[in-house]
Design an enzyme around this catalytic site. Structure first.
Site, PDB file in Angstrom:
ATOM      1  N   LYS A 295      21.025  30.785  -3.434  1.00 19.08           N
ATOM      2  CA  LYS A 295      21.411  30.927  -4.828  1.00 19.08           C
ATOM      3  C   LYS A 295      20.144  31.111  -5.637  1.00 19.08           C
ATOM      4  O   LYS A 295      19.268  30.244  -5.635  1.00 19.08           O
ATOM      5  CB  LYS A 295      22.167  29.683  -5.242  1.00 19.08           C
ATOM      6  CG  LYS A 295      22.530  29.619  -6.693  1.00 19.08           C
ATOM      7  CD  LYS A 295      23.481  28.460  -6.935  1.00 19.08           C
ATOM      8  CE  LYS A 295      24.832  28.997  -7.324  1.00 19.08           C
ATOM      9  NZ  LYS A 295      25.890  28.024  -7.348  1.00 19.08           N
TER      10      LYS A 295
ATOM     11  N   VAL B 251      24.392  34.878  -5.838  1.00 22.12           N
ATOM     12  CA  VAL B 251      24.359  34.105  -4.601  1.00 22.12           C
ATOM     13  C   VAL B 251      24.386  35.076  -3.435  1.00 22.12           C
ATOM     14  O   VAL B 251      25.159  36.035  -3.444  1.00 22.12           O
ATOM     15  CB  VAL B 251      25.589  33.165  -4.506  1.00 22.12           C
ATOM     16  CG1 VAL B 251      25.476  32.291  -3.282  1.00 22.12           C
ATOM     17  CG2 VAL B 251      25.718  32.328  -5.753  1.00 22.12           C
TER      18      VAL B 251
ATOM     19  N   LEU C 238      27.085  37.478  -2.241  1.00 19.55           N
ATOM     20  CA  LEU C 238      28.390  36.833  -2.118  1.00 19.55           C
ATOM     21  C   LEU C 238      29.100  36.804  -3.451  1.00 19.55           C
ATOM     22  O   LEU C 238      30.320  36.748  -3.525  1.00 19.55           O
ATOM     23  CB  LEU C 238      28.228  35.393  -1.624  1.00 19.55           C
ATOM     24  CG  LEU C 238      27.765  35.200  -0.191  1.00 19.55           C
ATOM     25  CD1 LEU C 238      27.460  33.738   0.065  1.00 19.55           C
ATOM     26  CD2 LEU C 238      28.837  35.685   0.770  1.00 19.55           C
TER      27      LEU C 238
ATOM     28  N   ASP D 149      30.638  21.221 -14.611  1.00 21.48           N
ATOM     29  CA  ASP D 149      31.194  22.563 -14.456  1.00 21.48           C
ATOM     30  C   ASP D 149      32.134  22.622 -13.260  1.00 21.48           C
ATOM     31  O   ASP D 149      32.058  23.499 -12.415  1.00 21.48           O
ATOM     32  CB  ASP D 149      30.068  23.594 -14.309  1.00 21.48           C
ATOM     33  CG  ASP D 149      30.574  25.015 -14.559  1.00 21.48           C
ATOM     34  OD1 ASP D 149      31.695  25.159 -15.091  1.00 21.48           O
ATOM     35  OD2 ASP D 149      29.861  25.965 -14.226  1.00 21.48           O
TER      36      ASP D 149
ATOM     37  N   GLY E 274      23.295  32.449 -11.642  1.00 18.91           N
ATOM     38  CA  GLY E 274      22.634  33.613 -11.059  1.00 18.91           C
ATOM     39  C   GLY E 274      23.348  34.046  -9.803  1.00 18.91           C
ATOM     40  O   GLY E 274      24.315  33.402  -9.371  1.00 18.91           O
TER      41      GLY E 274
ATOM     42  N   GLY F 144      27.113  33.338  -9.347  1.00 21.28           N
ATOM     43  CA  GLY F 144      27.409  31.957  -9.725  1.00 21.28           C
ATOM     44  C   GLY F 144      27.109  31.752 -11.190  1.00 21.28           C
ATOM     45  O   GLY F 144      26.705  32.687 -11.891  1.00 21.28           O
ATOM     46  N   GLY F 145      27.287  30.543 -11.614  1.00 19.84           N
ATOM     47  CA  GLY F 145      27.083  30.252 -13.017  1.00 19.84           C
ATOM     48  C   GLY F 145      25.652  30.469 -13.455  1.00 19.84           C
ATOM     49  O   GLY F 145      25.372  30.758 -14.620  1.00 19.84           O
TER      50      GLY F 145
END
Ligand code: NAG
Ligand code: NAG
Ligand code: NAG
Ligand code: NAG
Ligand code: NAG
Ligand code: NAG
Ligand code: NAG
Ligand code: NAG
Ligand code: NAG
Ligand code: NAG
Ligand code: NAG
Ligand code: NAG
Length: 838
Positions: free
Chosen positions: A548, A534, A526, A645, A532, A529-530
C-alpha cells in the site's frame, strides 16, 4: 365497521371460552360453596395465568396445575399434587373447606390430597389466583395485594419453575426451604432426581443436588452476581436480588419490562434453563442455561485443583501445589486433585499468601464470613488460624470489602475472567520463595534479553546507518524497509511479540518491493485505498503481499512513522489483517500487508451474483469476526486504537471467508494533529460516520461502534448505506431499517439473496444490535465488548434501540439552510478528508 369486528372478536372469544369450559365462566377464586371441578379453570384477573386440572402428555393421570393462559404453548409452571395424581378426571375437584383446608379429591375413590392446612383457622376462606401466578389462601375481603394477608401461597412451594417475584431459598422464621425440583419425565410431574436449592452453609450459594450429591454450584454472591454466573450483569431486562440476613436467605429476580415473559426452570435432565417467550416466533427460547462446560460439574480437578474451561487440559493446580497422581493427570483425569509441595509451618508463623487472580472462589460450604473485616485483618486472622488455607473479599463492590476464610481443602475453584476475583492461598515460606524467584527470574531473564537486544539493536542501527549513508551517497536513492515474518499460528490472541524477536525482522530494500510489484505496474494494482493505491506483490520466496503506497500528506516524521508501524505490526488478532512492515523512501511511505485473495467484503455484499455466496451463517460469522477484531483494537490490544474508517471495503476476506479488518493503524499513523477527542481533519467515509464525528469532528470508540452498526445492517440487507440527508428516509438504509423495525417487519430488511435458510431470532437480534450501534447519542451506543456479548447471548437482555442518528434530521436538512453543518455529496464510497474551519 371497526366496532363491529371488535364485537365479533369478543363474541368469538366468549364463545370459545364457553365451548372449552362449558360449565362456568372463567373466575379467579375458589370459595367453600364453589369448588373447582375438571374441566373448569380459574383465570387470573388480567388473564396471564390459569389454574386447573390437566393431563401431562402421554399420561392418563390428572394434576392440578398453573399454566400460562395466553401463550400458545401449554406451559405448566406449578403443580399442586405432583406425587398424588387424580386418576378419574370426571370427578377431580379442588375444594376449600370452611376452615381453610384446600384439598384435591376424586369422589368415587374418596382419596384426597390435602394441599394445605392453614396455620391459623379462617372464618371465611377464599383461594385466589393472582396475576403474577401466585395461588393464595386468605380471609375473604382482605387485601390480596398485601402478602401479609396470605395464610398460604403457592410461591412458598415451588415445583420446578421460578417465576419473577418468587423467592428461591430459605425463610428461617417459617422453616421454609423453597427449592426447584425437576419433573420425573414429560408425562410425570412427580419429583425427579434433580433439585436446585440454596445451600446456606458457609457463604450461601445456589447448588444442584441429585439425591444427596451436590453438583454445580453458583458460587457465593459477590455483590453484583453469583460469582459463577457472571453473565447476570449483562442482562438488563432483569433485576436480580440476593438477600442474606437472619430471617431469610434467598435469590429472586423480577423483569424490568413487564412485556418480557420469562421463567427459570430446573429441567428433568439436570439443567437449569432460563427461557424467554418470543411472541413473534411463538416459542420459548433458551436465554441462559447451566451447567455448560466441563468445569461446571463439581470439583472436576479435585482438592487444590483449578479448572479453566478455555484451557486444554482444563485442570491445573493452584500455585504451590502439584498433581497428587501425575499418572491420572497425564490421562486428563484431574479428580484426584493436587497436594502441597511443602507442608505448612503454622507454629513458626512463617507461612504467607500467594495471590491468584480471576479465580471463581473455592467451594464456600466450610468458610467463615465476616462482613466487617478489611482484607488486611482477614489476612491476619487467616494466618493466626492454623487450619485456614486461604482468604478473599466477600463483596467485590467498591474495591472490595468483607472477609471469607477457608478451612480445609480448597475444592472446585475455577478460572473465570468475568466472574473471578483475587484469592489468597496460604503457602509455606519455601514454596512462596520459589514461586516469587521464578517470576523474578523470568523478569530478570527478560531484562537480560532486553539488554542484549538493545546492544545488538544499537549495533545494527549503527551498521544500517552506515550502510544507509553509504548507499545514499552511492545512488542518491535510498530506502529502508522493515518486514516482520508472519508466523503460522492461528490463535485468536497471539501474544504480542517481545522485543527480542524484532531482531528477526529482515531489512529489505525498496528494490525488493519494486521487484515484487513489477515496478508498481498497473497489472499489479489491486485498487485504490483510502490513502493511496494498493498493489499485489510477490516476494522471492513466493509469499504474496499487498503493498500500500501512502500519499505524501502524512505529517509524521520518519521515525515516528516507523515506530508507529512497528507497534501496529505487533498487534495480532485473527480478525485483523497482518501488517508485515513498511518502507520509507524519502517522502514516500509504503506499508506491506499480508495478501488476502478473496478481496474485500463489499465486492461480495453489493454484487448481485456474488452476494449469493454469503449465506446467513457466513454473514453472521463475518459480523462476529469484525466485532471481535474491533473489540481487540478498542480494548484488548496494548493500546487503544480507534479505526475511524470502518467500512465494507476495509473488511478483507480470507479463503475461508473469515473477515479481517484492514487499515486499522491508519488513524494512528495519520494522527499528528489530533487531541484525544477532537480532530481538525475528519477522516472517514460518509454513510459510516457517526453524527458527532461528521458534524463536530468528535471521535471516540463509539464512532467506530456507529460504523460497525452501519456495516452490520449492510451485511444483513446487502445494500449500501448511501448518503445522509435524503428526502425519502426509506432510501437511506438506517432510516429503512429503523422504520421496518418499529413496524415489527424487521425481517423484510434481509437480503433476498440469503434465501430462507436463516434463524429469524438471530437475524432480528443482529438488526437490533445494529440499530443500537447507530443510535444518535454516543453514550447510548453499546461498547464493542457488550456487542460481542449481545451477539452471543439470547434476545431478551438486549435493550430497545432508540432512533438512529441522522434519521429524523430530514426537516432540519431541508429547511434550515443557515445551519453550519458540512456539505455532503451522495453516492461516493471513497474515504475523504475534510477540514472543518474553527
Ligand atoms: C408419547 O408417547 C409416544 C409413544 O411412547 C411417543 O412416540 C411420543 O413422542 C410421546 N409424546 C410426547 C409428547 O411425549
Ligand atoms: C394475549 O396474547 C396476545 C398475543 O400476544 C395479545 O395480543 C393479547 O393482548 C394478550 N391478551 C391478554 C389479555 O394478555
Ligand atoms: C404435549 O406435547 C405436544 C407436542 O409435543 C405439545 O405441543 C404440548 O404442549 C404438550 N402438552 C403438555 C401439557 O405438555
Ligand atoms: C370416572 O367417574 C365417572 C363419574 O363419576 C364414572 O362414570 C366413571 O366410570 C369413572 N371412571 C373410572 C375409570 O373409574
Ligand atoms: C383441616 O383442618 C383442620 C384444622 O383446621 C385439621 O384438624 C384437619 O385434619 C384438616 N383436614 C385435612 C383433611 O387436612
Ligand atoms: C384410588 O386412587 C389411587 C391413586 O390415587 C389408586 O391407586 C387406586 O387404585 C384407586 N382406587 C380405586 C378403587 O379406584
Ligand atoms: C398481569 O399482571 C402481572 C403481574 O402484575 C404483570 O406482570 C403482567 O404484565 C400483567 N399482564 C397483562 C397482560 O396485563
Ligand atoms: C411481602 O412483600 C414485601 C414487599 O413486596 C416483601 O418485601 C416481603 O419480602 C414479602 N414477604 C413475603 C413473606 O413474601
Ligand atoms: C427442597 O425442599 C424440600 C421442601 O422444603 C426439602 O424437603 C428438601 O430437603 C429440599 N431439598 C434440598 C436439596 O434442599
Ligand atoms: C434440559 O436442558 C438442556 C440444556 O438446555 C437440554 O439440552 C435438554 O434437552 C433439556 N432436557 C429436557 C428434558 O428438556
Ligand atoms: C520452626 O520451629 C521449630 C521449633 O519449634 C524449628 O525446629 C524449625 O527449624 C523452625 N522452622 C523454621 C522454618 O524456622
Ligand atoms: C467441609 O467440612 C466437612 C467436615 O469437616 C468435610 O467433610 C467436607 O469435605 C468439607 N467440604 C469442603 C468442600 O471442604
Amino acid at each position: 365497521m371497526r366496532k363491529l369486528s371488535e364485537g365479533q372478536a369478543l363474541l368469538s372469544i366468549l364463545l370459545s371460552i364457553l365451548f372449552l369450559f362449558p360449565s362456568s365462566i372463567a373466575r379467579d377464586t375458589v370459595i367453600p360453596t364453589q369448588p373447582l371441578s375438571f374441566p373448569d379453570t380459574l383465570v387470573s384477573s388480567n388473564r396471564t395465568f390459569a389454574l386447573g386440572f390437566f393431563p401431562p402428555n402421554n399420561s392418563t393421570n390428572y394434576f392440578l396445575g398453573i399454566w400460562y393462559n395466553n401463550i400458545s404453548v401449554h406451559t405448566v409452571v406449578w403443580v399442586a399434587n405432583r406425587q398424588s395424581p387424580v386418576t378419574n378426571s370426571s370427578s377431580a375437584t379442588l375444594s376449600i373447606s370452611t376452615n381453610g383446608n384446600l384439598t384435591v379429591s376424586q369422589q368415587q375413590n374418596s382419596t384426597f390430597t390435602s394441599i394445605i392446612t392453614p396455620s391459623s383457622a379462617l372464618s371465611n376462606p377464599v383461594a385466589k389466583l393472582l396475576d403474577n401466578g401466585n395461588f393464595v389462601i386468605m380471609e375473604s375481603g382482605s387485601d390480596f395485594n398485601d402478602n401479609r394477608s396470605y395464610v398460604w401461597q403457592s410461591f412458598d412451594h415451588p415445583t420446578d419453575t421460578l417465576l419473577p417475584g418468587m423467592k428461591l431459598g430459605w425463610d428461617f422464621t417459617r422453616g421454609l426451604n423453597r427449592n426447584l425440583t425437576g419433573w420425573k419425565s414429560d408425562s410425570d410431574p412427580a419429583q425427579g432426581p434433580y433439585t436446585l436449592a440454596m445451600d446456606t452453609r458457609g457463604d450461601p450459594q445456589l447448588a444442584f443436588w441429585s439425591g444427596s450429591n451436590r453438583g454445580w454450584r453458583s458460587g457465593p454472591w459477590t455483590g453484583y452476581q453469583f460469582s459463577g454466573v457472571p453473565e447476570t450483569r449483562t442482562y438488563t431486562a432483569f433485576n436480580f436480588y440476593f438477600v442474606n440476613d437472619k430471617q431469610e436467605v434467598y435469590y429472586m429476580y423480577t423483569v424490568s419490562d413487564p412485556s418480557v415473559i420469562t421463567r427459570l426452570v430446573m429441567n428433568q435432565s439436570g439443567t437449569v434453563q432460563r427461557f424467554v417467550w418470543l411472541e413473534g416466533t411463538g416459542e420459548w427460547s433458551v436465554y441462559w442455561y447451566t451447567p455448560k462446560t466441563a468445569c461446571d460439574s463439581y470439583a472436576p480437578c479435585g482438592p487444590y485443583g483449578t479448572c479453566d474451561p478455555n484451557d486444554s487440559p482444563i485442570c491445573s493446580c493452584l500455585p504451590g501445589f502439584v498433581p497428587k497422581s501425575p499418572q491420572d493427570w497425564a490421562l486428563r483425569d484431574g479428580r484426584g486433585g493436587c497436594v502441597r509441595q511443602t507442608r505448612l509451618d503454622c507454629k513458626n508463623r512463617t507461612d504467607g499468601f500467594m495471590t491468584v487472580s480471576n479465580l471463581l472462589l473455592p467451594d464456600t460450604v466450610n468458610v467463615t464470613v465476616d462482613m466487617n473485616m478489611s482484607l488486611e485483618e482477614c489476612k491476619t486472622m487467616c494466618l493466626m488460624n492454623c487450619s485456614c488455607t486461604g482468604y478473599s473479599n466477600a463483596d467485590v463492590r467498591n474495591g472490595g470489602s468483607g472477609c471469607i476464610t477457608w478451612q480445609g481443602d480448597l475444592m472446585d475453584s475455577a478460572i473465570s475472567v468475568d466472574g473471578g476475583q483475587d484469592f489468597f492461598v496460604r503457602l509455606a515460606a519455601s514454596d512462596l520463595k520459589t514461586l516469587l524467584s521464578q517470576s523474578q527470574s523470568e523478569k530478570r531473564k527478560h531484562k537480560a534479553i532486553i539488554a542484549v537486544v538493545s546492544v545488538l539493536l544499537a549495533l545494527l542501527l549503527v551498521i544500517s546507518l552506515a550502510a544507509y549513508v553509504w548507499r545514499r551517497k552511492r545512488q542518491g536513492k535510498q530506502c529502508c524497509c522493515f518486514l516482520s515474518v508472519p508466523d503460522s499460528s492461528d490463535e485468536q490472541y497471539i501474544v504480542e511479540r517481545t522485543e527480542n524477536e524484532d531482531l528477526e525482522l529482515p531489512l529489505f530494500g525498496l528494490e525488493m518491493v519494486v521487484a515484487a510489484t513489477n515496478n508498481f505496474s498497473f497489472e499489479n494494482k489491486l485498487g485504490e485505498g483510502g490513502f493511496g493505491p494498493v498493489y499485489l506483490g510477490k516476494l522471492d520466496d513466493g509469499q504474496e503481499i499487498a503493498v500500500k503506497t501512502l500519499s505524501k500528506t502524512s505529517i509524521q516524521g520518519r521515525d515516528e512513522f516507523k515506530n508507529e508501524v512497528m507497534l501496529i505490526a505487533k498487534l495480532q488478532h485473527r480478525n485483523l489483517v497482518r501488517l508485515l512492515g513498511c518502507c520509507i523512501h524519502g517522502e514516500q511511505r509504503i506499508l506491506i500487508y499480508e495478501y488476502l485473495p478473496n478481496r474485500s467484503l463489499d465486492a461480495f455484499l453489493f454484487d448481485k451474483e456474488r452476494s449469493a455466496l454469503l449465506d446467513w451463517r457466513t454473514r453472521y460469522r463475518i459480523i462476529e469476526g469484525i466485532a471481535r477484531g474491533l473489540l481487540y483494537l478498542h480494548q484488548d490490544s496494548r493500546f487503544r486504537i480507534i479505526h475511524r474508517d470502518l467500512k465494507a471495503s476495509n473488511i478483507l476476506l480470507d479463503e475461508a471467508m473469515n473477515p479481517k479488518i484492514s487499515d486499522f493503524g491508519m488513524a494512528r499513523i495519520f494522527g499528528g494533529d489530533q487531541t484525544k477527542a477532537m480532530t481538525l481533519r475528519v477522516v472517514g467515509t460518509y454513510g459510516y460516520m457517526s453524527p458527532e464525528y461528521a458534524m463536530d469532528g468528535i471521535f471516540s470508540v463509539k464512532s467506530d461502534v456507529f460504523s460497525f452498526g452501519v456495516l452490520m445492517l449492510e451485511i444483513i440487507s446487502g445494500t449500501r448505506n448511501r448518503g445522509v440527508y435524503l428526502s425519502d428516509p426509506d432510501e437511506y438504509l438506517l432510516g429503512r431499517a429503523w422504520n421496518l423495525w418499529i413496524e415489527g417487519n424487521g425481517l423484510q430488511l434481509v437480503d433476498p439473496s440469503i434465501g430462507h435458510l436463516y434463524s429469524k431470532n438471530e437475524v432480528l437480534r443482529c438488526i437490533k444490535i445494529g440499530l443500537l450501534c447507530v443510535q444518535e447519542h454516543p453514550e447510548d451506543r453499546p461498547t464493542m465488548s457488550s456487542v460481542v456479548l449481545m451477539l452471543a447471548s439470547e434476545d431478551a437482555g438486549i435493550p430497545k434501540p432508540k432512533q438512529p442518528g441522522f434519521v429524523l434530521r430530514k426537516g432540519y436538512a431541508e429547511g434550515d439552510s443557515s445551519s453550519s453543518k458540512p456539505e455532503f455529496q451522495t453516492g461516493n464510497d471513497l474515504t475523504f478528508t475534510m477540514s472543518i474551519g474553527r
